[in-house]
Motif scaffolding. Structure first.
Motif: not given
Length: 376
Positions: A275-291
């Motif tokens: 997660y810590h390695d891929r977070y920047r890619d993921i969060v471009k289109n998906s900031f979470p309400h829940l992890v």
């Protein structure tokens, strides 16, 4: 069961049949190994003793098969293989890896998208619910009643995944009625493994969150590299095994809308890595309400430390589950070491844990998939 002193520099001389008489949660191959392990075990024995008192509570399910799947599995009168064989589900579809016979890692190239329930329609949620949820579901009995499923159906063994998400969301205040859900519910789901072969069951979230567009980012090293970044759209429930059931007709198997006319939709996206390695890619289109991290094993893997640090920084509710209370206790200590703060959501029993005991666990503590949960 392994000797509790295994790996401490002494070679075990046989089966671990000698129980600690106080906690009855660990076993040894010999008296000499028990004595050698005492200096370590004395710090955990009282805690194990308290956790062992929860056995009856953990085994308390409303199903007709509850004793078979809990007590009889624990004492080896029954096995997971025999349980599924009796029901014609052994090595079948989504049930294929619910016992220890199959090789898990070799199967991840083919994700569980096209599987059905392999059950009669009366035994599974192959169609939409008869009514929208009018109140929160608190346990498996509530869910089965709402979905009109008899208590001899084993579907809870697979529905543990979406129902645990549902329960975790409610614990942190996320419901389908919240205004912030108007643009969709975004969930970051960390460390998926076996559930990758059972993805079709996640469609039940659309009945649980009617009218909500749900986006789940599945992040973990078990995702095949060649599937990295892939998006999966789920638009129907897993089908039953009856050829003439209406669930086979796509138009009748679409998800329930709301009175406002909104239709639910479910998108899963796969991310290979931590997660810590891929977070920047993921969060471009998906900031979470829940992890959420089901069966996370935080204390067992050092790779969790940077991910926990990241979750603390983004200040998003995060819920973790594990197989037993002891694993959660150890995880809480790890989190406190990383964050310097105690848990926001204390360790508690998950009412939607899988209703079948884990076979051959390292400890004799009662273990279930998604058994206990806690949060930061």
């Amino acid at each position: 069961m392994e000797c509790a002193a295994k790996g401490s520099g002494r070679q075990c001389g046989g089966a671990a049949t000698r129980l600690c008489t106080r906690c009855e949660a660990v076993a040894y191959c010999s008296l000499s190994h028990q004595i050698a392990h005492l200096s370590r075990h004395k710090y955990e024995c009282d805690r194990f003793q308290q956790q062992m008192k929860s056995v009856e509570v953990l085994n308390d399910f409303p199903f007709t098969f509850s004793r078979e799947a809990t007590f009889q599995v624990c004492v080896k009168q029954e096995t997971r293989c025999s349980f599924f064989s009796k029901r014609g589900l052994h090595h079948v579809g989504m049930w294929m890896h619910e016992c220890g016979c199959g090789e898990l890692s070799a199967s991840f190239d083919y994700l569980g998208l096209n599987y059905g329930w392999d059950l009669l329609s009366v035994l599974c949620p192959c169609r939409g619910p008869k009514s929208l949820l009018s109140e929160q579901l608190h346990d498996w009995r509530d869910y089965y009643k709402w979905r009109c499923i008899p208590l001899d159906s084993p579907v809870a063994l697979l529905l543990q995944w979406p129902l645990t998400i549902y329960h975790a969301a409610h614990l942190v205040g996320i419901t389908a009625l919240k205004p912030e859900m108007s643009d969709g519910l975004y969930i970051h789901y960390l460390g998926p493994e076996k559930e990758l072969l059972q993805l079709a069951v996640f469609g039940e979230l659309l009945a649980l969150f009617p009218g909500v567009r749900i986006h789940i980012e599945l992040v973990g090293p078990s995702i095949p590299p060649q599937r990295d970044g892939e998006k999966i759209h789920i638009s129907k429930y897993p089908c039953c095994n009856e050829d003439k059931c209406e669930c086979k007709i796509a138009s009748k198997n679409t998800f329930l809308g709301t009175q406002s006319g909104k239709t639910s939709a479910l998108t899963l996206q796969l991310w290979q890595g931590f997660y810590h390695d891929r977070y920047r890619d993921i969060v471009k289109n998906s900031f979470p309400h829940l992890v959420i991290a089901p069966n996370g094993g935080i204390a067992a893997y050092s790779s969790w430390s940077p991910s926990i640090d990241l979750i603390e920084k983004i200040d998003v509710p995060a819920v973790f589950t594990d197989y037993c209370e002891e694993a959660c206790h150890l995880a809480a200590n790890c989190i406190k070491t990383v964050s310097g703060r105690p848990l926001k959501l204390p360790v508690q029993l998950n009412p939607f844990r899988q209703p079948m005991a884990v076979e051959d666990s390292v400890l004799l503590l009662p273990c279930y998939s998604n058994c206990f949960l806690f949060g930061i």
